[in-house]
Design a protein around this motif. Structure first.
Motif, short mmCIF file in Angstrom:
data_model
loop_
_atom_site.label_atom_id
_atom_site.label_comp_id
_atom_site.label_asym_id
_atom_site.label_seq_id
_atom_site.Cartn_x
_atom_site.Cartn_y
_atom_site.Cartn_z
N ILE A 39 -1.25 -51.31 13.27
CA ILE A 39 -1.53 -50.31 12.26
C ILE A 39 -2.85 -49.61 12.59
O ILE A 39 -3.63 -50.08 13.41
CB ILE A 39 -1.58 -50.90 10.84
N THR A 40 -3.09 -48.49 11.92
CA THR A 40 -4.31 -47.73 12.13
C THR A 40 -5.23 -47.91 10.92
O THR A 40 -4.91 -48.65 9.99
CB THR A 40 -3.98 -46.23 12.30
N PHE A 41 -6.35 -47.19 10.94
CA PHE A 41 -7.29 -47.27 9.81
C PHE A 41 -6.67 -46.74 8.53
O PHE A 41 -7.19 -46.98 7.44
CB PHE A 41 -8.55 -46.46 10.14
N ARG A 42 -5.53 -46.03 8.64
CA ARG A 42 -4.88 -45.49 7.44
C ARG A 42 -4.20 -46.57 6.61
O ARG A 42 -3.89 -46.35 5.45
CB ARG A 42 -3.82 -44.45 7.86
N ASN A 75 1.65 -38.88 11.60
CA ASN A 75 0.43 -38.70 12.38
C ASN A 75 -0.08 -40.04 12.89
O ASN A 75 -0.23 -40.99 12.12
CB ASN A 75 -0.66 -38.04 11.54
N ALA A 76 -0.36 -40.11 14.19
CA ALA A 76 -0.96 -41.29 14.82
C ALA A 76 -0.16 -42.57 14.56
O ALA A 76 -0.74 -43.66 14.52
CB ALA A 76 -2.40 -41.47 14.36
N ALA A 107 3.80 -47.64 17.51
CA ALA A 107 5.21 -47.95 17.77
C ALA A 107 5.74 -48.92 16.71
O ALA A 107 6.91 -48.82 16.30
CB ALA A 107 5.37 -48.54 19.17
N TRP A 108 4.90 -49.83 16.25
CA TRP A 108 5.33 -50.80 15.23
C TRP A 108 5.63 -50.10 13.92
O TRP A 108 6.64 -50.39 13.27
CB TRP A 108 4.26 -51.87 15.03
N GLU A 109 4.78 -49.15 13.51
CA GLU A 109 5.02 -48.42 12.27
C GLU A 109 6.31 -47.60 12.36
O GLU A 109 7.10 -47.56 11.41
CB GLU A 109 3.84 -47.48 11.98
#
Length: 347
Positions: A138-141, A96-97, A100-102
């Motif tokens: 990265i995201t807030f996760r 989820n969300a 591209a780097w992840e």
């Protein structure tokens, strides 16, 4: 300090340290993520709820020789259906969300453990064409980078957390028959609501964000990007994609697939965003030709993407559509031609 108080303090500290050591030993032995160098040889089903923590253990399990990476727009591609369509033992590692780097980090980990995959499918959407992909990684996760390297010893401090203790407890509960595994061991999960609860009016509200005018209005006159202007556009993630495709051997079955976003989520026809996305698609097509990889584009106006009844929201199609996508991918590979009914184009 009186001798009795000192003795009590030492006893308390000793008990606390003993409890801490015991808890840490249990975590290291049960090890819900499969990274501890002293883990027990037990089954480790997926018990976490954060995909970024779940997928490395799927990769390291050695149970799969084919993979799908992507965002939630690829999560409903069932590995068991992919197995039947293309052969191999698929794992769906779409997150989820995912940036591209992840996705790149997960693919790199997968290719280290399975350097000659039978199949390698990348579900593409706007994140690969973001001009700030190299800045927003990265995201807030959060992202547990320590899980994505090959040094088990630097994982030990990271395992000392309340989160790991919670997931260890879930794993223990699984082995005691008190809790089922979180998701299937190939990473697949139907994360959308039950089809029995589908409500078209509610879906339309989400698709069109509550607007009464439920149609796409093209920009006129259309924005045109000249070749000299297109050359200046930067898509940093495409360099990572190029490097990934270099690592996948040519004998592997490889696909780059633009997933079918609803037209409400696609760039407005004639807009600058559409013109820029078109340039990005063209560059990905060039990468496909460079590496001999087929590029299939569902992110176009079509019988799928213009039909509200196919979607829960602008990004997420319904479960029957996922099966239709897999069938269409098989047809695209077999025929080497655009879809007769216009649901995909080959780039």
């Amino acid at each position: 300090m009186p001798a009795s108080a000192r003795a009590f303090l030492l006893t308390f500290l000793g008990a606390a340290l003993g409890l801490f050591a015991s808890v840490w030993l249990v975590i290291l032995l049960l090890d819900p993520y499969g990274v501890s160098p002293i883990r027990l040889p037990i089954a480790r089903p997926i018990m976490d709820i954060n995909q970024r923590y779940m997928y490395p253990q799927i990769v390291r399990s050695g149970a799969f020789d084919s993979l799908v990476i992507g965002t939630s727009t690829s999560r409903l591609l069932d590995p068991q259906q992919l197995d039947k369509a293309f052969g191999g033992r698929f794992a769906n590692l779409a997150m989820n969300a995912a940036t591209a780097w992840e996705q790149t980090e997960l693919a790199k980990l997968s290719l280290r453990h399975t350097p000659r995959p039978k199949a390698f499918i990348v579900g593409l959407d706007h994140v690969w064409c973001a001009d700030e992909a190299n800045l927003v990684k990265i995201t807030f996760r959060g992202f547990p980078a320590w899980m994505y390297d090959e040094n088990p010893w630097n994982d030990l401090p990271e395992l000392l957390s309340t989160k790991t203790l919670e997931i260890t407890g879930r794993l223990a509960a699984f082995h005691l028959g008190l809790m089922p595994e979180r998701i299937r061991r190939d990473g697949y999960e139907v994360f959308t609501p039950s089809e029995m609860t589908y409500d078209l009016a509610r879906a339309k509200f989400h698709i069109w964000k509550g607007y009464a005018q439920q149609r796409v209005v093209p920009v006129r006159p259309a924005v045109i990007i000249l070749p000299s202007e297109a050359e200046k556009l930067q898509f940093p993630a495409l360099e990572w994609l190029d490097q990934l495709l270099t690592q996948v051997p040519p004998e592997s079955f490889r696909l780059l697939v633009f997933m079918p976003l609803h037209v409400a989520a696609q760039p407005t026809p004639g807009s600058l965003a559409e013109a820029q996305f078109t340039v990005c698609k063209e560059r990905i097509a060039v990468l496909g030709r460079k590496h001999g990889v087929r590029v299939v584009d569902f992110s176009i106006p079509s019988a799928i993407t213009t039909d509200d009844t196919n979607y829960w929201d602008p990004l997420h199609y319904r479960l029957p559509v996922a099966g239709r996508i897999i069938d269409a991918l098989k047809a695209a590979v077999t025929s080497g031609q655009d879809s007769p009914d216009g649901i995909y184009k080959l780039r």
